[in-house]
Write a protein that holds these residues in place. Structure first.
Motif, PDB file in Angstrom:
ATOM      1  N   ALA A   8       5.510 -24.643 122.708  1.00 54.15           N
ATOM      2  CA  ALA A   8       5.854 -24.015 121.427  1.00 54.15           C
ATOM      3  C   ALA A   8       6.127 -22.541 121.690  1.00 54.15           C
ATOM      4  O   ALA A   8       5.250 -21.820 122.188  1.00 54.15           O
ATOM      5  N   LEU A   9       7.327 -22.107 121.368  1.00 51.46           N
ATOM      6  CA  LEU A   9       7.725 -20.713 121.557  1.00 51.46           C
ATOM      7  C   LEU A   9       7.523 -19.979 120.238  1.00 51.46           C
ATOM      8  O   LEU A   9       8.066 -20.385 119.215  1.00 51.46           O
ATOM      9  N   CYS A  10       6.751 -18.897 120.276  1.00 52.71           N
ATOM     10  CA  CYS A  10       6.328 -18.226 119.042  1.00 52.71           C
ATOM     11  C   CYS A  10       6.752 -16.766 119.025  1.00 52.71           C
ATOM     12  O   CYS A  10       5.967 -15.868 119.358  1.00 52.71           O
TER      13      CYS A  10
ATOM     14  N   ALA B   1      12.860 -33.479 111.787  1.00 54.29           N
ATOM     15  CA  ALA B   1      13.929 -33.596 112.782  1.00 54.29           C
ATOM     16  C   ALA B   1      13.467 -33.247 114.195  1.00 54.29           C
ATOM     17  O   ALA B   1      13.734 -34.015 115.135  1.00 54.29           O
ATOM     18  N   PRO B   2      12.761 -32.131 114.413  1.00 49.71           N
ATOM     19  CA  PRO B   2      12.307 -31.856 115.777  1.00 49.71           C
ATOM     20  C   PRO B   2      11.330 -32.898 116.305  1.00 49.71           C
ATOM     21  O   PRO B   2      11.341 -33.230 117.495  1.00 49.71           O
ATOM     22  N   THR B   3      10.502 -33.428 115.414  1.00 51.66           N
ATOM     23  CA  THR B   3       9.554 -34.460 115.837  1.00 51.66           C
ATOM     24  C   THR B   3      10.300 -35.732 116.228  1.00 51.66           C
ATOM     25  O   THR B   3      10.000 -36.359 117.260  1.00 51.66           O
ATOM     26  N   GLU B   4      11.282 -36.115 115.419  1.00 52.97           N
ATOM     27  CA  GLU B   4      12.050 -37.329 115.723  1.00 52.97           C
ATOM     28  C   GLU B   4      12.875 -37.161 116.989  1.00 52.97           C
ATOM     29  O   GLU B   4      12.970 -38.088 117.820  1.00 52.97           O
ATOM     30  N   LEU B   5      13.482 -35.999 117.175  1.00 51.48           N
ATOM     31  CA  LEU B   5      14.245 -35.758 118.401  1.00 51.48           C
ATOM     32  C   LEU B   5      13.352 -35.865 119.630  1.00 51.48           C
ATOM     33  O   LEU B   5      13.736 -36.479 120.635  1.00 51.48           O
TER      34      LEU B   5
ATOM     35  N   ALA C 236       3.080 -23.721 112.125  1.00 54.55           N
ATOM     36  CA  ALA C 236       1.760 -24.140 112.594  1.00 54.55           C
ATOM     37  C   ALA C 236       1.787 -25.599 113.024  1.00 54.55           C
ATOM     38  O   ALA C 236       1.160 -25.986 114.022  1.00 54.55           O
ATOM     39  N   TYR C 237       2.508 -26.422 112.276  1.00 53.66           N
ATOM     40  CA  TYR C 237       2.666 -27.825 112.657  1.00 53.66           C
ATOM     41  C   TYR C 237       3.311 -27.944 114.041  1.00 53.66           C
ATOM     42  O   TYR C 237       2.847 -28.705 114.907  1.00 53.66           O
ATOM     43  N   LEU C 238       4.405 -27.202 114.275  1.00 52.36           N
ATOM     44  CA  LEU C 238       5.084 -27.282 115.564  1.00 52.36           C
ATOM     45  C   LEU C 238       4.179 -26.851 116.707  1.00 52.36           C
ATOM     46  O   LEU C 238       4.248 -27.405 117.812  1.00 52.36           O
ATOM     47  N   ILE C 239       3.324 -25.875 116.451  1.00 56.78           N
ATOM     48  CA  ILE C 239       2.396 -25.421 117.493  1.00 56.78           C
ATOM     49  C   ILE C 239       1.421 -26.528 117.857  1.00 56.78           C
ATOM     50  O   ILE C 239       1.231 -26.856 119.039  1.00 56.78           O
ATOM     51  N   LYS C 240       0.787 -27.131 116.868  1.00 56.49           N
ATOM     52  CA  LYS C 240      -0.188 -28.189 117.143  1.00 56.49           C
ATOM     53  C   LYS C 240       0.484 -29.418 117.742  1.00 56.49           C
ATOM     54  O   LYS C 240      -0.060 -30.066 118.645  1.00 56.49           O
ATOM     55  N   PHE C 241       1.652 -29.767 117.239  1.00 54.08           N
ATOM     56  CA  PHE C 241       2.406 -30.890 117.784  1.00 54.08           C
ATOM     57  C   PHE C 241       2.723 -30.648 119.259  1.00 54.08           C
ATOM     58  O   PHE C 241       2.570 -31.547 120.107  1.00 54.08           O
ATOM     59  N   SER C 242       3.165 -29.448 119.581  1.00 55.91           N
ATOM     60  CA  SER C 242       3.508 -29.119 120.967  1.00 55.91           C
ATOM     61  C   SER C 242       2.283 -29.201 121.869  1.00 55.91           C
ATOM     62  O   SER C 242       2.371 -29.698 123.012  1.00 55.91           O
ATOM     63  N   GLN C 243       1.155 -28.716 121.406  1.00 55.98           N
ATOM     64  CA  GLN C 243      -0.061 -28.784 122.212  1.00 55.98           C
ATOM     65  C   GLN C 243      -0.421 -30.233 122.536  1.00 55.98           C
ATOM     66  O   GLN C 243      -0.716 -30.568 123.688  1.00 55.98           O
ATOM     67  N   SER C 244      -0.410 -31.083 121.523  1.00 58.19           N
ATOM     68  CA  SER C 244      -0.775 -32.479 121.745  1.00 58.19           C
ATOM     69  C   SER C 244       0.216 -33.177 122.667  1.00 58.19           C
ATOM     70  O   SER C 244      -0.171 -33.918 123.579  1.00 58.19           O
TER      71      SER C 244
END
Length: 268
Positions: A183-185, A117-121, A161-169
């Motif tokens: 990415a807020l951690c 869902a976050p990726t699609e949004l 971890a996925y959200l972190i890498k996705f956010s970086q890219s």
């Protein structure tokens, strides 16, 4: 921006970090789209923010575990001519217990809410942000995404971890577009999260210095995305933990994680 009041979409806005984001952004003059599963809580929050800040709040109830929820949500935005400037991908929860102790549908729903869902949004909304030359995307990840996985809550650290890498890219792809991605951690944050997962008796044993308030986490997150910081770990203690684990040999890090899992993760 071409308008005076930015519009922010916040998922999981009914409580915790999501509600804190709503209050903080409303105080900064944003209008809001609030979405979660609990309509009553969303409406109560919307009424409060309208009364306190004159915020225009659109309440859209949605269950992000539904495969069609994001598409339907974005269709509603288009129909109401709402153009999102800030996306706060905050919706999330934990699945306690061992991986094989839960039905597959439980895991499938979790993956959809915390990853798909976050990726699609982001994909559906970033086109408009890039076209307008302005946007902010905050993916609420976790310190858990920087340290070894735990026994119990098997998919939680993996999803973060996925959200972190996705956010970086995504941040790198948008360096020259006016769209900042972060990415807020946070680490342990005072909210309903541990009550919902049934781990409150475990985590309540953790010392007070390990905890942050949701409001402090949000303030750090807003400043970080405005700076264009692709990944931000909140709190000095959490940043220290991240640094220490980064320096450790994997075998030692996993040994420590195994020990700590018994203290704050439901494993059965």
């Amino acid at each position: 921006m071409s308008k005076e009041r930015p519009l922010s979409l916040i998922t999981g806005a009914s409580a915790g970090i999501g509600a804190a984001f709503a209050r903080a952004l409303a105080a900064r003059g944003h209008d809001l789209v609030l979405t979660a599963r609990r309509t009553d809580r969303l409406q109560a929050l919307a009424d409060d923010l309208q009364r306190e800040h004159g915020t225009r709040c659109t309440v859209l109830t949605a269950d992000l575990a539904d495969p069609h929820a994001v598409e339907q949500l974005c269709q509603t935005l288009d129909q109401q001519d709402l153009h999102v400037d800030w996306l706060i991908n905050n919706a999330g929860y934990g699945v306690p217990g061992r991986f094989d102790a839960n039905d597959w549908q439980v895991h499938a729903d979790f993956i959809r809410v915390l990853m798909t869902a976050p990726t699609e949004l982001a994909w559906r909304l970033i086109h408009g942000m890039r076209k307008r030359g302005y946007g902010r995307i905050v993916n609420v990840a976790s310190l858990a995404g920087h340290v070894p996985g735990s026994a119990g809550h098997t998919l939680y650290a993996a999803s973060k971890a996925y959200l972190i890498k996705f956010s970086q890219s995504l941040a790198l792809e948008n360096l020259e577009t006016g769209v900042n991605v972060s990415a807020l951690c946070p680490g342990f944050t005072r909210s309903e999260f541990h009550d919902v997962t049934g781990t409150r008796p475990l985590v309540s044993k953790m010392p007070g210095f390990m905890w942050q308030n949701a409001e402090d986490v949000v303030e750090e997150g807003i400043r970080a995305v405005e700076r264009g910081e692709a990944v931000h770990v909140t709190g000095r203690f959490n940043r220290t933990v991240k640094g220490l684990f980064k320096l450790m040999p994997d075998k030692l890090a996993l040994r420590i994680s195994a020990k700590q899992s018994r203290r704050y993760r439901a494993q059965e």
